[in-house]
Design a protein around this motif. Structure first.
Motif: not given
Length: 115
Positions: A32-61
Protein backbone atom coordinates in the motif's frame (compact mmCIF):
# COMPACT_ATOMS: atom_id res chain seq x y z
CA UNK A 1 15.25 0.44 0.04
CA UNK A 2 14.66 3.89 -1.39
CA UNK A 3 11.69 6.18 -1.82
CA UNK A 4 12.53 9.38 -3.64
CA UNK A 5 9.93 12.14 -3.85
CA UNK A 6 10.01 14.88 -6.45
CA UNK A 7 7.77 17.55 -7.90
CA UNK A 8 7.41 19.88 -4.95
CA UNK A 9 7.88 23.62 -5.17
CA UNK A 10 6.25 27.02 -4.91
CA UNK A 11 2.83 27.49 -6.48
CA UNK A 12 0.17 30.18 -6.30
CA UNK A 13 -3.21 29.49 -4.69
CA UNK A 14 -5.46 27.72 -7.16
CA UNK A 15 -2.52 26.17 -8.95
CA UNK A 16 -1.50 22.55 -9.42
CA UNK A 17 1.46 20.32 -8.71
CA UNK A 18 2.16 16.66 -9.37
CA UNK A 19 4.30 14.83 -6.87
CA UNK A 20 6.10 11.61 -7.78
CA UNK A 21 7.65 8.97 -5.57
CA UNK A 22 10.04 6.50 -7.18
CA UNK A 23 10.57 3.28 -5.24
CA UNK A 24 13.38 0.76 -5.34
CA UNK A 25 14.75 -2.09 -3.27
CA UNK A 26 11.46 -3.81 -2.45
CA UNK A 27 8.49 -5.37 -4.25
CA UNK A 28 6.55 -2.19 -4.89
CA UNK A 29 3.44 -3.92 -6.22
CA UNK A 30 2.84 -5.66 -2.88
CA UNK A 31 2.73 -2.46 -0.84
CA UNK A 32 0.00 0.00 0.00
CA UNK A 33 1.33 3.44 -0.86
CA UNK A 34 0.53 6.52 1.15
CA UNK A 35 1.17 10.24 0.92
CA UNK A 36 1.52 12.10 4.20
CA UNK A 37 2.22 15.73 4.93
CA UNK A 38 3.62 17.59 7.90
CA UNK A 39 3.92 21.20 8.99
CA UNK A 40 6.13 22.45 11.83
CA UNK A 41 4.71 21.68 15.25
CA UNK A 42 2.03 19.33 13.92
CA UNK A 43 1.76 15.58 13.60
CA UNK A 44 2.23 13.93 10.25
CA UNK A 45 -1.15 13.73 8.49
CA UNK A 46 -2.29 10.99 6.09
CA UNK A 47 -3.36 12.70 2.87
CA UNK A 48 -4.10 9.80 0.52
CA UNK A 49 -3.58 6.08 0.12
CA UNK A 50 -3.80 3.57 -2.68
CA UNK A 51 -3.90 -0.19 -2.36
CA UNK A 52 -1.30 -2.45 -3.92
CA UNK A 53 -3.14 -3.05 -7.19
CA UNK A 54 -4.55 0.44 -7.26
CA UNK A 55 -8.15 -0.64 -6.91
CA UNK A 56 -8.94 1.36 -3.80
CA UNK A 57 -8.04 4.91 -2.88
CA UNK A 58 -8.88 7.03 0.12
CA UNK A 59 -8.37 10.68 0.95
CA UNK A 60 -8.35 13.02 3.89
CA UNK A 61 -11.48 15.14 3.97
CA UNK A 62 -9.38 18.27 3.53
CA UNK A 63 -8.18 17.18 0.07
CA UNK A 64 -11.12 15.21 -1.32
CA UNK A 65 -12.09 16.38 -4.78
CA UNK A 66 -8.78 18.25 -5.24
CA UNK A 67 -6.06 15.59 -4.93
CA UNK A 68 -5.75 12.31 -6.83
CA UNK A 69 -3.41 9.47 -5.95
CA UNK A 70 -2.35 6.96 -8.59
CA UNK A 71 0.38 4.39 -9.13
CA UNK A 72 2.23 2.70 -11.95
CA UNK A 73 3.47 -0.67 -10.73
CA UNK A 74 5.48 -1.16 -13.93
CA UNK A 75 7.46 1.98 -13.08
CA UNK A 76 7.50 1.47 -9.29
CA UNK A 77 6.12 4.96 -8.90
CA UNK A 78 3.25 6.56 -7.02
CA UNK A 79 1.87 9.99 -7.86
CA UNK A 80 -0.14 12.68 -6.15
CA UNK A 81 -1.89 15.12 -8.44
CA UNK A 82 -2.78 18.23 -6.46
CA UNK A 83 -5.22 20.73 -7.94
CA UNK A 84 -6.88 23.86 -6.58
CA UNK A 85 -4.10 24.23 -4.07
CA UNK A 86 -4.67 26.33 -0.97
CA UNK A 87 -2.19 28.01 1.39
CA UNK A 88 -3.14 25.45 4.04
CA UNK A 89 -1.76 22.71 1.77
CA UNK A 90 1.71 24.07 2.45
CA UNK A 91 3.74 21.27 4.04
CA UNK A 92 6.48 18.74 3.52
CA UNK A 93 4.95 15.81 1.67
CA UNK A 94 6.22 12.30 2.36
CA UNK A 95 5.79 9.07 0.49
CA UNK A 96 5.27 5.92 2.57
CA UNK A 97 5.20 2.25 1.62
CA UNK A 98 3.33 -0.09 3.96
CA UNK A 99 2.94 -3.87 4.08
CA UNK A 100 2.26 -5.90 7.24
CA UNK A 101 5.00 -4.86 9.67
CA UNK A 102 7.19 -3.10 7.12
CA UNK A 103 7.06 0.63 6.58
CA UNK A 104 9.41 2.73 4.46
CA UNK A 105 9.60 6.51 4.15
CA UNK A 106 10.99 8.97 1.67
CA UNK A 107 12.90 12.09 2.58
CA UNK A 108 10.03 14.45 1.77
CA UNK A 109 9.44 17.24 -0.70
CA UNK A 110 8.40 20.77 0.21
CA UNK A 111 5.17 22.18 -1.20
CA UNK A 112 4.55 25.87 -0.63
CA UNK A 113 1.30 27.53 -1.71
CA UNK A 114 1.62 31.28 -1.61
CA UNK A 115 0.99 34.36 -3.70
Amino acid sequence: VQLVESGGGLVQPGGSLRLSCAASGFTFSRYVMNWYRQTPGKERELVALITSAGGVTNYADSVKGRFTISRDNAKNTVYLQMNSLKPEDTAVYYCNALALSRSYWGQGTQVTVSS
